[in-house]
Design a protein around this motif. Structure first.
Motif, PDB file in Angstrom:
ATOM      1  N   LYS B  62     -62.607  26.629 -19.857  1.00 14.57           N
ATOM      2  CA  LYS B  62     -63.180  27.731 -19.081  1.00 14.57           C
ATOM      3  C   LYS B  62     -63.069  27.458 -17.590  1.00 14.57           C
ATOM      4  CE  LYS B  62     -65.931  29.691 -22.661  1.00 14.57           C
ATOM      5  NZ  LYS B  62     -67.166  29.546 -23.432  1.00 14.57           N
ATOM      6  N   ASP B  63     -62.794  26.211 -17.294  1.00  6.94           N
ATOM      7  CA  ASP B  63     -62.753  25.782 -15.902  1.00  6.94           C
ATOM      8  C   ASP B  63     -61.377  26.018 -15.261  1.00  6.94           C
ATOM      9  OD1 ASP B  63     -64.154  24.642 -13.790  1.00  6.94           O
ATOM     10  OD2 ASP B  63     -63.145  22.713 -14.085  1.00  6.94           O
ATOM     11  N   ILE B  64     -60.427  26.522 -16.048  1.00  5.34           N
ATOM     12  CA  ILE B  64     -59.049  26.631 -15.561  1.00  5.34           C
ATOM     13  C   ILE B  64     -58.620  28.098 -15.442  1.00  5.34           C
ATOM     14  CG2 ILE B  64     -56.641  26.230 -16.255  1.00  5.34           C
ATOM     15  CD1 ILE B  64     -57.528  23.446 -17.206  1.00  5.34           C
ATOM     16  N   ASP B  65     -58.037  28.452 -14.278  1.00  2.00           N
ATOM     17  CA  ASP B  65     -57.594  29.831 -14.041  1.00  2.00           C
ATOM     18  C   ASP B  65     -56.114  30.027 -14.357  1.00  2.00           C
ATOM     19  OD1 ASP B  65     -60.130  30.589 -12.745  1.00  2.00           O
ATOM     20  OD2 ASP B  65     -59.446  29.220 -11.167  1.00  2.00           O
ATOM     21  N   ALA B  66     -55.314  28.963 -14.087  1.00  2.00           N
ATOM     22  CA  ALA B  66     -53.863  29.104 -14.229  1.00  2.00           C
ATOM     23  C   ALA B  66     -53.283  27.810 -14.764  1.00  2.00           C
ATOM     24  CB  ALA B  66     -53.235  29.436 -12.869  1.00  2.00           C
ATOM     25  N   VAL B  67     -52.185  27.953 -15.532  1.00  2.00           N
ATOM     26  CA  VAL B  67     -51.591  26.768 -16.155  1.00  2.00           C
ATOM     27  C   VAL B  67     -50.100  26.680 -15.814  1.00  2.00           C
ATOM     28  CG1 VAL B  67     -51.093  25.610 -18.347  1.00  2.00           C
ATOM     29  CG2 VAL B  67     -53.232  26.889 -18.066  1.00  2.00           C
ATOM     30  N   ASN B  86     -55.517  33.159 -23.736  1.00  4.21           N
ATOM     31  CA  ASN B  86     -56.800  32.658 -23.256  1.00  4.21           C
ATOM     32  C   ASN B  86     -57.096  33.071 -21.820  1.00  4.21           C
ATOM     33  OD1 ASN B  86     -58.191  30.674 -25.303  1.00  4.21           O
ATOM     34  ND2 ASN B  86     -55.967  30.401 -25.537  1.00  4.21           N
ATOM     35  N   GLY B  87     -56.305  34.057 -21.338  1.00  9.01           N
ATOM     36  CA  GLY B  87     -56.614  34.631 -20.033  1.00  9.01           C
ATOM     37  C   GLY B  87     -56.155  33.826 -18.832  1.00  9.01           C
ATOM     38  N   LYS B  88     -55.182  32.923 -19.047  1.00  3.90           N
ATOM     39  CA  LYS B  88     -54.690  32.116 -17.917  1.00  3.90           C
ATOM     40  C   LYS B  88     -53.423  32.741 -17.331  1.00  3.90           C
ATOM     41  CE  LYS B  88     -57.617  29.005 -19.552  1.00  3.90           C
ATOM     42  NZ  LYS B  88     -59.039  29.319 -19.310  1.00  3.90           N
ATOM     43  N   HIS B  89     -53.304  32.685 -16.025  1.00  2.63           N
ATOM     44  CA  HIS B  89     -52.014  32.932 -15.385  1.00  2.63           C
ATOM     45  C   HIS B  89     -51.101  31.765 -15.752  1.00  2.63           C
ATOM     46  CE1 HIS B  89     -54.033  35.970 -12.953  1.00  2.63           C
ATOM     47  NE2 HIS B  89     -54.998  35.069 -12.740  1.00  2.63           N
ATOM     48  N   ILE B 107     -43.927  38.665 -21.653  1.00  2.00           N
ATOM     49  CA  ILE B 107     -44.057  39.606 -20.539  1.00  2.00           C
ATOM     50  C   ILE B 107     -45.046  40.717 -20.895  1.00  2.00           C
ATOM     51  CG2 ILE B 107     -42.822  41.383 -19.225  1.00  2.00           C
ATOM     52  CD1 ILE B 107     -40.304  39.563 -19.500  1.00  2.00           C
ATOM     53  N   GLU B 108     -44.874  41.255 -22.103  1.00  2.00           N
ATOM     54  CA  GLU B 108     -45.742  42.338 -22.568  1.00  2.00           C
ATOM     55  C   GLU B 108     -47.210  41.899 -22.597  1.00  2.00           C
ATOM     56  OE1 GLU B 108     -45.747  45.241 -26.514  1.00  2.00           O
ATOM     57  OE2 GLU B 108     -44.141  43.752 -26.212  1.00  2.00           O
ATOM     58  N   LEU B 109     -47.408  40.730 -23.165  1.00  2.00           N
ATOM     59  CA  LEU B 109     -48.754  40.165 -23.293  1.00  2.00           C
ATOM     60  C   LEU B 109     -49.409  39.985 -21.930  1.00  2.00           C
ATOM     61  CD1 LEU B 109     -49.754  39.444 -26.152  1.00  2.00           C
ATOM     62  CD2 LEU B 109     -49.403  37.029 -25.573  1.00  2.00           C
ATOM     63  N   ALA B 110     -48.648  39.422 -21.006  1.00  2.00           N
ATOM     64  CA  ALA B 110     -49.198  39.159 -19.668  1.00  2.00           C
ATOM     65  C   ALA B 110     -49.491  40.474 -18.952  1.00  2.00           C
ATOM     66  CB  ALA B 110     -48.222  38.303 -18.855  1.00  2.00           C
ATOM     67  N   ASP B 111     -48.601  41.438 -19.141  1.00  2.00           N
ATOM     68  CA  ASP B 111     -48.822  42.756 -18.523  1.00  2.00           C
ATOM     69  C   ASP B 111     -50.118  43.369 -19.015  1.00  2.00           C
ATOM     70  OD1 ASP B 111     -46.613  42.760 -16.969  1.00  2.00           O
ATOM     71  OD2 ASP B 111     -45.467  44.241 -18.130  1.00  2.00           O
ATOM     72  N   THR B 116     -50.629  36.936 -14.130  1.00  2.00           N
ATOM     73  CA  THR B 116     -49.377  36.605 -13.439  1.00  2.00           C
ATOM     74  C   THR B 116     -48.544  35.637 -14.273  1.00  2.00           C
ATOM     75  OG1 THR B 116     -50.334  36.961 -11.266  1.00  2.00           O
ATOM     76  CG2 THR B 116     -48.415  35.508 -11.385  1.00  2.00           C
ATOM     77  N   LEU B 117     -47.259  35.977 -14.381  1.00  2.00           N
ATOM     78  CA  LEU B 117     -46.316  35.136 -15.122  1.00  2.00           C
ATOM     79  C   LEU B 117     -45.202  34.779 -14.147  1.00  2.00           C
ATOM     80  CD1 LEU B 117     -46.095  34.274 -18.105  1.00  2.00           C
ATOM     81  CD2 LEU B 117     -44.791  36.344 -18.541  1.00  2.00           C
ATOM     82  N   MET B 118     -44.990  33.498 -13.957  1.00  2.00           N
ATOM     83  CA  MET B 118     -43.929  33.095 -13.037  1.00  2.00           C
ATOM     84  C   MET B 118     -43.045  32.050 -13.711  1.00  2.00           C
ATOM     85  SD  MET B 118     -44.099  31.263  -9.316  1.00  2.00           S
ATOM     86  CE  MET B 118     -44.535  32.640  -8.290  1.00  2.00           C
TER      87      MET B 118
END
Lengths: 333, 333, 333, 333
Positions: B62-67, B86-89, B107-111, B116-118
């Motif tokens: 829960k402490d992580i925003d992006a992976v 799990n809601g992470k960028h 891509i679909e899932l992130a949209d 953000t998907l990079m």
């Protein structure tokens, strides 16, 4: 003293005349070109040469033993055939002919008449190519994995042939000389941007046992590159023809297969050692080639660059051209 | 302060950690790697980071925003999907995924989740590539005739992917960024010599209007080459990434079509002028890319190198691989 | 486990700390720098190190066996002397001292106390220099005719020393290591254009038997050059330190004296053969040097780069500087 | 139609003859050489030229307007003087004369007789040197800080002059042309290893205002180098004469003086920008020079490379030689 006639005194003809002229056991007696200016030029430069605008003066002359045909490829077949039919040995500019069929007819005809047929694959006589041939024959490189050649520059566009027919004969004749094994198939891609003739092309040639060759020819490069990489099992070679010295570099580098099988282990690793640039002979290639032509005639020997070598190159050019037109469709040989 | 987790601390992971660590508006809170030694190393190098051998500790935290997913390509899809679920960028190492289908699902899932998907197309952030993009956008080069890239060296063999999947993502992502027009078809050739995976490959990409691209990737070259030629209507570019300075050279060279139509006249001639090497920014590309990831998350913007860019590269890799397996059979896109 | 203190954590200090830190039989226990920021940086990077802004904490510490002095040259003598007086082995940044007199005092003092004194002539530990030393010791080059070194780039100006004291210690220490024979005299020229300190300088060093050395150092060059030519009787060497591979090239080239004595005949001719680039070891030089320091202390051996080597370099720097000030007036050694 | 005689048909003579021959407003009528073989060669190559082994046939001929003296330097004075005394314009090979005194006598004599005297400083007519002259005249470089030239290779030893007299005339004449300000003093060092003549030499030339020049000439280098660096206040130039294209590169690099005065602050910093390689004209320099000689005679103009330019170069050669003999003793000019 062998007597020589030359047909064509355009871009390359002067080099042919100068080199045959420099030999001791032959003599240039006549030169033909359609341009009066070209004829004027050659007559001013050399004493005792006759000039003509009519090629038949050359191939029917009783005073001439051998003819150098230094004209555009579309005329090679007709001119060379007439020379052979009139009993002349022939030295033909590269590429040998416009089709494999033409090449085969010429070879057959010359064989029948026991005449020497040589194709001007000049590069085979350079110090660099001869050194690489020597290294390969000594098994120094081991099995060849790949042959990769780049021949690009901002080049003069031809109006009648594309970049493959213009530049690739050099690479294909060298490759044919060094690899020897008959190729299996050709794939070529490319594009044309100006006059309908391809100015950029990429040719892949498949050989047995996973040996692969690739040639990049290009008239639209801002920089001149003349580099060939040869990957062998034991050693690897870089030939940079634009270097003044050290044209051929032999790298004691390669790949070793290891037995590690762990998930993140590599199955293959590389090794690296010394580099060695053998001294390469500087004699002008065309001089050696002209001498080879004379010697083959005088001693009745097969030239290294005989009609068969010319035919093999034309076969690859034809195949590449056909593949290119169909966007890389494979052409089996 | 964005909180970041990193999965994978092998060859590239340390660079990812070092660069995110250097930014001011994010913070690395946890790193995962299966190797205890790798974990020990990262914990010794940075204070305040937690280590784990279980990736789910990262993507469920829960402490992580992006992976950042910095693992072999075969694992990208599963890991990235779990992160997104799990809601992470997510920042994914190149190549994005092993298949186009996987890329599209991600891509679909992130949209859907507005995440953000990079994809780590690091080269887009180098000074050289940004300078070339600028030149192209300013229409300085004119219509692009060809894009030719060589990326060869004596390379570490991969045990799970061939040389195309290993090296070509760099060239394809740069080409995709610079050319923009969607490609039409792919032809690839190559060979394998050791462990069944191709170690030499040549890829041609056809674009509309006779624009053509070609990429040579090779693990068996004795010398390292990283050179790209771009042929434009008005100017031509040579990008040599191994030069310390003057990486990008712009040549005022080109071809002019003329009207002469005589038999031996050329229809096309060339012109030659100055060369110019614009100053290229030296900031570490990965630092700029990491900053771009954080900025896109914070300001809810599409990254230059978003999932769609990753998908386009994977599509070309898949097509090249398929073509290569069939000895250059064209694959339409 | 030898305990090490470091004085100075500016430009070069971090490299010293990193390399000693990487060794197994020593341990860095304290670092001194006047800048709180530098201290903060080193303490964050390594665990178990103490920081201080007072150098006497280092040289009087009972917990420290050896000290690395990595400060501007003007402070070397005082700091190194205090270290030795307090019974510490000392590793001093190059150039050793500001005067020969200082160097001699330090050497004497260290000898009396049986302490190891080493000067940071890092280049002696590079693969390239060690390979050239090996070639010379094997008599492969024959008598040395000349040693010519160019070390130029657009460099950071120093505020306290000129380009000779900044850059030439590298070349002079390498030359001293390779040539061994004591030099006879020095001639130096140069000019200053900005802050009164010379930014361009040329140093000639005369050795017995017509061996001559020349060093070009320059802070105002638009391009970086790091090239040394060594002309030997039998072979010649080019060392280009900017090449990634093939840093050292050995040329089988030379001059033969012939007996022809005619008016227009040459008395001397040249010969040319293969070139060979031996593989050069890639281990970081500073790591090997740090290890050498520790080994010399533990086994009570003289370092290759001991105080005497440092003194010889300072003697040449002093002589060059004196000659330069008098526009090339020769300084006998 | 100016009538020209040539004395000397050795190494350089054929180039002189070929280039004057190619001009439209002059005509070579006679060539002199002591070697019957050389004469035979020139007569076979050109129609309408007379050959002689006696130089007086040339300088006394009423049919000749101007003479090119292409002989060893020791003979220049006598031959050129006789030409002038006989009313001929003279083109003299570099270096002009063996002494300054000789040069001055010739200049005076030619002035009195209103004859054109030109010294063969060919490099002044190359595209590269003319481009650099243009850049300097446009004040693009700003104040010149230094001029540094390296001209080394494995060269043919001369039996009568050392490496300074053989190679440095090129660099000195170019430097004289580009810098214009009269030099103040010369310091030269060097060594001889074979036949008593110096084969390695280093020349420093001091100019007013801290402009300094340095020339390295060497017959014993395993590699050929022809590189000149010019450091200017605003821009810097690298001229590499061995590059096929891009011989002249202009760097937007330099040094800025700043006002920081803190102990560890730099007083001077550098800036770096674009590089630009202007297109350089490719016309053969000797052809332009030959044309300039004819034009100066026909229009009664002072050549750029007149006797005075020749004298300035000889003065520097004499000074360098004298300094070299005394191990770098400064020679004031």
């Amino acid at each position: 003293m062998l007597k020589i006639g030359v047909i064509g005194y355009g871009y390359w003809g002067p080099n042919i005349v100068r080199n045959f002229h420099g030999l001791t056991n032959c003599k240039i007696v006549a030169v033909c070109d359609k341009s009066p200016q070209a004829l004027k030029h050659v007559l001013a430069s050399y004493a005792g040469i006759e000039g003509t605008r009519d090629a038949s003066d050359i191939f029917t002359s009783k005073d001439i033993d051998a003819v150098a045909v230094v004209t555009p490829v579309s005329t090679h077949y007709d001119l060379a055939r007439k020379c052979v039919e009139n009993g002349k040995h022939v030295f033909v500019e590269k590429p040998f002919t416009a089709t494999v069929a033409q090449a085969e007819t010429l070879i057959e005809l010359a064989d029948k008449k026991k005449l020497t047929l040589m194709v001007d694959h000049t590069f085979l006589f350079t110090g660099a190519v001869r050194k690489m041939k020597e290294l390969i024959e000594q098994k120094m490189l081991g099995t060849l994995h790949y042959y990769d050649s780049v021949r690009v520059n901002l080049g003069l566009f031809q109006h009648d042939i594309n970049v493959i027919w213009d530049l690739a004969p050099h690479d294909l004749s060298i490759m044919d000389y060094l690899i020897e094994t008959p190729p299996e198939a050709v794939v070529a891609t490319g594009a044309s941007h100006f006059n309908g003739l391809e100015d950029v092309a990429y040719i892949t040639i498949y050989f047995p046992n996973n040996t692969i060759a690739h040639i990049h020819v290009n008239w639209l490069s801002p920089v001149k590159v003349r580099t060939t990489l040869i990957g062998g099992e034991h050693k690897m070679v870089v030939w940079n023809d634009l270097e003044a010295d050290e044209k051929v570099k032999v790298y004691d580098k390669g790949v070793s297969v290891t037995n590690k099988q762990g998930l993140y282990d590599l199955l293959v690793s590389y090794r690296s050692g010394d580099m060695w640039a053998p001294k390469v002979e500087q004699t002008e290639a065309l001089k050696l080639e002209a001498q080879h032509f004379i010697d083959c005639i005088l001693h009745n020997q097969k030239p290294v660059n005989d009609g068969a070598a010319g035919r093999r190159v034309v076969q690859l050019l034809e195949a590449a051209d056909r593949s290119l037109k169909k966007r890389g469709k494979i052409v089996q040989l």
